[in-house]
Scaffold this motif. Structure first.
Motif, short mmCIF file in Angstrom:
data_model
loop_
_atom_site.label_atom_id
_atom_site.label_comp_id
_atom_site.label_asym_id
_atom_site.label_seq_id
_atom_site.Cartn_x
_atom_site.Cartn_y
_atom_site.Cartn_z
N SER A 27 -28.78 -15.30 -76.92
CA SER A 27 -27.39 -15.71 -76.75
C SER A 27 -27.04 -17.02 -77.47
CB SER A 27 -27.07 -15.84 -75.26
OG SER A 27 -27.91 -16.80 -74.68
N LEU A 28 -28.03 -17.70 -78.06
CA LEU A 28 -27.76 -18.95 -78.78
C LEU A 28 -27.89 -18.76 -80.29
CD1 LEU A 28 -29.54 -21.91 -76.93
CD2 LEU A 28 -27.15 -21.25 -76.86
N GLN A 55 -22.66 -20.36 -79.17
CA GLN A 55 -22.88 -19.09 -78.48
C GLN A 55 -22.87 -17.98 -79.52
OE1 GLN A 55 -22.57 -18.22 -74.97
NE2 GLN A 55 -22.55 -20.32 -74.26
N VAL A 74 -21.99 -25.20 -77.87
CA VAL A 74 -22.76 -25.36 -76.63
C VAL A 74 -23.10 -26.84 -76.48
CG1 VAL A 74 -24.87 -24.74 -75.39
CG2 VAL A 74 -23.71 -23.02 -76.81
#
Length: 200
Positions: free
Chosen positions: A97-98, A122, A129
């Protein structure tokens, strides 16, 4: 003398192997402007090969360079050996997810000083983030050291440190970002500069 770089880049669920190498004057990008090669010109050629390699990696990561997807019978190779605890319901989603990007991939090293400007966002939404932990280390360094910081509200962070002496044959700059269970990792192959005898 031939030299180059090898890196694995994970795009979605696929890992691409990127190889950039000097194959002599008859291949790929011309460097007749550097011939005949001497120690100084060879260093310029190495920098040119390195810049080209890192530019391709960044184009892949940013999505500027699109690659055709080929069906593969084997499962794609995992770029990182890190794994979430077994049985966690968000196993794969948390890991992927990163997005981690080295913003100054072409200019991060100046002399012996490393300055890494990174962006953590993200995956999918591209939203910054904040508060993600960013760490950097040099694998193959004579004296292992890890440097860390946290991202600001814009998802950006900067790490600055003096480059250690490289001791291993396979040296790499490794940058990792963690935000809870979500994580991302960049791996850049490094090559030690050859010692040039001083003119006397």
């Amino acid at each position: 003398m031939l030299f180059g770089h090898n890196s694995n880049v994970k795009i979605g669920e696929t890992v691409y192997h990127v190889q950039t190498e000097d194959r002599g004057t008859s291949h790929a990008n011309s460097y007749f402007d550097l011939l005949p090669l001497d120690a100084a010109r060879e260093e310029k050629l190495k920098q040119r090969v390195s810049a080209q390699h890192h530019a391709i990696l960044e184009e892949l990561r940013s999505g500027t360079l699109k690659l055709a997807q080929h069906a593969m019978s084997a499962a794609p190779v995992k770029a990182s050996t890190d794994s979430a605890p077994k049985g966690a319901p968000s196993d794969g989603a948390a890991h992927d997810s990163l997005n981690l990007e080295l913003l100054n991939a072409k200019t991060w090293l100046s002399g012996k000083r490393a300055t890494l400007q990174v962006l953590v966002s993200q995956k999918g939404t591209g939203a910054a983030v904040s508060g993600a932990r960013v760490t950097a280390r040099i694998e193959g360094a004579a004296e292992p050291a890890q440097h860390s910081t946290a991202t600001g509200l814009d998802g950006k962070a900067q790490l600055a440190f003096d480059m250690p002496r490289l001791a291993g044959a396979e040296c790499a700059l490794v940058i990792e970002a963690n935000n809870g269970k979500a994580q991302a990792r960049l791996h850049f192959q490094l090559r030690a500069k050859p010692k040039v005898p001083a003119a006397g």
